[in-house]
Design a protein around this motif. Structure first.
Motif, PDB file in Angstrom:
ATOM      1  N   MET A   1       3.083 -86.743 -22.930  1.00 14.07           N
ATOM      2  CA  MET A   1       2.781 -87.633 -21.822  1.00 14.07           C
ATOM      3  C   MET A   1       4.003 -88.476 -21.501  1.00 14.07           C
ATOM      4  SD  MET A   1      -1.157 -88.899 -22.244  1.00 14.07           S
ATOM      5  CE  MET A   1      -1.265 -89.438 -20.564  1.00 14.07           C
ATOM      6  N   ILE A   2       4.016 -89.014 -20.322  1.00 14.36           N
ATOM      7  CA  ILE A   2       5.159 -89.786 -19.837  1.00 14.36           C
ATOM      8  C   ILE A   2       5.360 -91.061 -20.664  1.00 14.36           C
ATOM      9  CG2 ILE A   2       3.919 -91.168 -18.136  1.00 14.36           C
ATOM     10  CD1 ILE A   2       6.286 -90.588 -16.247  1.00 14.36           C
ATOM     11  N   THR A   3       6.599 -91.418 -20.887  1.00 14.45           N
ATOM     12  CA  THR A   3       6.877 -92.627 -21.641  1.00 14.45           C
ATOM     13  C   THR A   3       7.402 -93.738 -20.738  1.00 14.45           C
ATOM     14  OG1 THR A   3       9.090 -91.799 -22.154  1.00 14.45           O
ATOM     15  CG2 THR A   3       7.361 -91.406 -23.789  1.00 14.45           C
ATOM     16  N   ARG A   4       7.856 -93.383 -19.552  1.00 15.69           N
ATOM     17  CA  ARG A   4       8.405 -94.371 -18.619  1.00 15.69           C
ATOM     18  C   ARG A   4       7.668 -94.267 -17.296  1.00 15.69           C
ATOM     19  NH1 ARG A   4      13.752 -94.002 -15.873  1.00 15.69           N
ATOM     20  NH2 ARG A   4      13.845 -95.990 -14.818  1.00 15.69           N
ATOM     21  N   LEU A   5       7.263 -95.411 -16.756  1.00 13.94           N
ATOM     22  CA  LEU A   5       6.515 -95.428 -15.509  1.00 13.94           C
ATOM     23  C   LEU A   5       7.447 -95.465 -14.306  1.00 13.94           C
ATOM     24  CD1 LEU A   5       3.776 -98.064 -16.420  1.00 13.94           C
ATOM     25  CD2 LEU A   5       3.516 -95.589 -16.316  1.00 13.94           C
ATOM     26  N   SER A   6       6.982 -94.901 -13.195  1.00 11.60           N
ATOM     27  CA  SER A   6       7.714 -95.020 -11.938  1.00 11.60           C
ATOM     28  C   SER A   6       7.687 -96.489 -11.518  1.00 11.60           C
ATOM     29  CB  SER A   6       7.046 -94.171 -10.853  1.00 11.60           C
ATOM     30  OG  SER A   6       5.765 -94.707 -10.539  1.00 11.60           O
ATOM     31  N   ALA A   7       8.525 -96.869 -10.570  1.00 12.72           N
ATOM     32  CA  ALA A   7       8.548 -98.256 -10.091  1.00 12.72           C
ATOM     33  C   ALA A   7       7.177 -98.651  -9.546  1.00 12.72           C
ATOM     34  CB  ALA A   7       9.624 -98.423  -9.023  1.00 12.72           C
ATOM     35  N   ARG A   8       6.508 -97.733  -8.889  1.00 15.18           N
ATOM     36  CA  ARG A   8       5.188 -97.990  -8.308  1.00 15.18           C
ATOM     37  C   ARG A   8       4.168 -98.286  -9.410  1.00 15.18           C
ATOM     38  NH1 ARG A   8       1.059 -94.197  -6.827  1.00 15.18           N
ATOM     39  NH2 ARG A   8       2.460 -92.526  -7.412  1.00 15.18           N
ATOM     40  N   LEU A   9       4.113 -97.438 -10.421  1.00 14.75           N
ATOM     41  CA  LEU A   9       3.159 -97.653 -11.501  1.00 14.75           C
ATOM     42  C   LEU A   9       3.552 -98.840 -12.380  1.00 14.75           C
ATOM     43  CD1 LEU A   9       2.177 -94.014 -12.528  1.00 14.75           C
ATOM     44  CD2 LEU A   9       0.860 -95.682 -11.196  1.00 14.75           C
ATOM     45  N   GLN A  10       4.847 -99.104 -12.494  1.00 12.04           N
ATOM     46  CA  GLN A  10       5.288-100.274 -13.262  1.00 12.04           C
ATOM     47  C   GLN A  10       4.805-101.554 -12.587  1.00 12.04           C
ATOM     48  OE1 GLN A  10       7.037-100.097 -16.361  1.00 12.04           O
ATOM     49  NE2 GLN A  10       6.260-102.189 -16.380  1.00 12.04           N
ATOM     50  N   LEU A  11       4.840-101.584 -11.254  1.00 12.72           N
ATOM     51  CA  LEU A  11       4.325-102.739 -10.519  1.00 12.72           C
ATOM     52  C   LEU A  11       2.851-102.961 -10.835  1.00 12.72           C
ATOM     53  CD1 LEU A  11       4.949-103.758  -6.897  1.00 12.72           C
ATOM     54  CD2 LEU A  11       2.617-103.524  -7.682  1.00 12.72           C
ATOM     55  N   VAL A  12       2.082-101.889 -10.853  1.00 14.48           N
ATOM     56  CA  VAL A  12       0.658-101.992 -11.168  1.00 14.48           C
ATOM     57  C   VAL A  12       0.491-102.471 -12.614  1.00 14.48           C
ATOM     58  CG1 VAL A  12      -1.518-100.730 -11.391  1.00 14.48           C
ATOM     59  CG2 VAL A  12       0.012-100.228  -9.476  1.00 14.48           C
TER      60      VAL A  12
ATOM     61  N   GLY B   1      -2.831 -89.831 -15.508  1.00 16.24           N
ATOM     62  CA  GLY B   1      -3.146 -90.848 -16.504  1.00 16.24           C
ATOM     63  C   GLY B   1      -1.968 -91.647 -17.011  1.00 16.24           C
ATOM     64  N   TYR B   2      -0.861 -91.656 -16.268  1.00 11.05           N
ATOM     65  CA  TYR B   2       0.326 -92.370 -16.736  1.00 11.05           C
ATOM     66  C   TYR B   2       0.072 -93.868 -16.884  1.00 11.05           C
ATOM     67  CZ  TYR B   2       2.814 -88.069 -15.468  1.00 11.05           C
ATOM     68  OH  TYR B   2       3.233 -86.764 -15.365  1.00 11.05           O
ATOM     69  N   LEU B   3      -0.614 -94.468 -15.909  1.00 16.34           N
ATOM     70  CA  LEU B   3      -0.885 -95.900 -15.972  1.00 16.34           C
ATOM     71  C   LEU B   3      -1.767 -96.229 -17.173  1.00 16.34           C
ATOM     72  CD1 LEU B   3      -0.767 -98.762 -14.773  1.00 16.34           C
ATOM     73  CD2 LEU B   3      -2.811 -98.164 -13.460  1.00 16.34           C
ATOM     74  N   GLY B   4      -2.875 -95.537 -17.294  1.00 10.48           N
ATOM     75  CA  GLY B   4      -3.781 -95.770 -18.423  1.00 10.48           C
ATOM     76  C   GLY B   4      -3.120 -95.488 -19.757  1.00 10.48           C
ATOM     77  N   GLY B   5      -2.289 -94.448 -19.790  1.00  3.78           N
ATOM     78  CA  GLY B   5      -1.559 -94.120 -21.019  1.00  3.78           C
ATOM     79  C   GLY B   5      -0.619 -95.246 -21.430  1.00  3.78           C
TER      80      GLY B   5
ATOM     81  N   ILE C   1       6.920-101.531  -2.537  1.00  4.78           N
ATOM     82  CA  ILE C   1       7.864-100.735  -3.326  1.00  4.78           C
ATOM     83  C   ILE C   1       8.381 -99.628  -2.409  1.00  4.78           C
ATOM     84  CG2 ILE C   1       8.032 -99.009  -5.187  1.00  4.78           C
ATOM     85  CD1 ILE C   1       7.904-101.618  -6.451  1.00  4.78           C
ATOM     86  N   LEU C   2       9.673 -99.402  -2.424  1.00  6.69           N
ATOM     87  CA  LEU C   2      10.245 -98.284  -1.688  1.00  6.69           C
ATOM     88  C   LEU C   2      10.269 -97.081  -2.620  1.00  6.69           C
ATOM     89  CD1 LEU C   2      11.463 -97.495   1.044  1.00  6.69           C
ATOM     90  CD2 LEU C   2      13.711 -98.002   0.074  1.00  6.69           C
ATOM     91  N   GLU C   3       9.577 -96.023  -2.231  1.00  2.17           N
ATOM     92  CA  GLU C   3       9.475 -94.821  -3.054  1.00  2.17           C
ATOM     93  C   GLU C   3       9.692 -93.602  -2.172  1.00  2.17           C
ATOM     94  OE1 GLU C   3       6.400 -93.718  -6.443  1.00  2.17           O
ATOM     95  OE2 GLU C   3       5.527 -93.410  -4.466  1.00  2.17           O
ATOM     96  N   ASN C   4      10.676 -92.800  -2.520  1.00  4.80           N
ATOM     97  CA  ASN C   4      11.002 -91.605  -1.725  1.00  4.80           C
ATOM     98  C   ASN C   4      11.165 -91.945  -0.243  1.00  4.80           C
ATOM     99  OD1 ASN C   4      10.840 -90.001  -4.039  1.00  4.80           O
ATOM    100  ND2 ASN C   4       8.642 -89.735  -3.773  1.00  4.80           N
ATOM    101  N   ASN C   5      11.937 -92.989   0.026  1.00  4.00           N
ATOM    102  CA  ASN C   5      12.214 -93.456   1.391  1.00  4.00           C
ATOM    103  C   ASN C   5      10.960 -93.860   2.153  1.00  4.00           C
ATOM    104  OD1 ASN C   5      15.019 -93.108   1.170  1.00  4.00           O
ATOM    105  ND2 ASN C   5      14.782 -90.910   1.561  1.00  4.00           N
ATOM    106  N   ARG C   6       9.934 -94.240   1.420  1.00  4.83           N
ATOM    107  CA  ARG C   6       8.684 -94.661   2.057  1.00  4.83           C
ATOM    108  C   ARG C   6       8.228 -95.987   1.449  1.00  4.83           C
ATOM    109  NH1 ARG C   6       2.940 -91.876   1.432  1.00  4.83           N
ATOM    110  NH2 ARG C   6       1.873 -93.102   3.006  1.00  4.83           N
ATOM    111  N   ASN C   7       7.861 -96.906   2.305  1.00  2.00           N
ATOM    112  CA  ASN C   7       7.368 -98.195   1.841  1.00  2.00           C
ATOM    113  C   ASN C   7       5.924 -98.049   1.370  1.00  2.00           C
ATOM    114  OD1 ASN C   7       7.472-101.024   1.435  1.00  2.00           O
ATOM    115  ND2 ASN C   7       6.297-101.300   3.314  1.00  2.00           N
TER     116      ASN C   7
END
Length: 178
Positions: free
Chosen positions: A1-12, A30-34, A153-159
């Motif tokens: 499972m992922i050990t580092r969150l994206s900027a979007r999930l880190q904000l959450v 399940g990255y956030l819950g993990g 959060i700016l993600e993939n050139n999308r707000n």
């Protein structure tokens, strides 16, 4: 499972209420819950998704890579549509990466069934953000919540917009007297 969150999930993650439950609706991978489970800062972690292959794979990976019998957090995997949750929903509700109408449907049905007891709602619609705000504002079921923060959060050139609603203090006080 992922050990580092994206900027979007880190904000959450950074806006979860420590010591309380985390409800990860439409949990996908399940990255956030993990991350919440791994941090051991939260009581119960609920992974909610209606897709059986998602929940089965998530459970398998969770128990293979993350589960620790000494962890004080308890994982719960709910294979169901979010709006069909039939138990009290406390702590923080997180619904991100789906449309405004899906978020609204989930919240409405849980609130109508009197299961929405969350102290915080973190909502990140992938489209129709303003529509979501109008729907919530126009429904008396959500009068007990106030928009406490709006983040981008700016993600993939999308707000990507995120709305954080907290239970109004007067509501919290009245719930403690019940």
């Amino acid at each position: 499972m992922i050990t580092r969150l994206s900027a979007r999930l880190q904000l959450v993650f950074d806006n979860l209420i420590a010591g309380h439950d985390v409800w990860d609706f439409c949990c996908d991978h399940g990255y956030l819950g993990g991350a919440a489970y791994k941090s051991q800062q939260f009581k119960n972690i609920y992974f909610v998704d209606p897709v059986s292959t998602i929940i089965e794979k998530l459970k398998f990976l969770f128990y293979k890579y993350l589960f620790d019998a000494k962890n004080s957090s308890s994982p719960h995997f709910l294979l169901q549509h979010g709006q069909k949750v039939n138990q009290p929903v406390y702590g923080t509700v997180c619904i991100t990466g789906v449309g405004a109408f899906v978020i609204y449907q989930i919240l409405c049905e849980i609130a109508e069934n009197e299961f929405l007891m969350a102290q915080r709602l973190i909502l990140g619609p992938h489209r129709d953000s303003e529509k979501l705000l109008l729907l919530l504002k126009g429904n008396k079921l959500f009068d007990c919540y106030e928009l406490s923060s709006q983040k981008n959060i700016l993600e993939n050139n999308r707000n990507r917009e995120f709305f954080i609603f907290d239970l109004k203090k007067t509501t919290v006080d009245s719930r403690h007297h019940v």
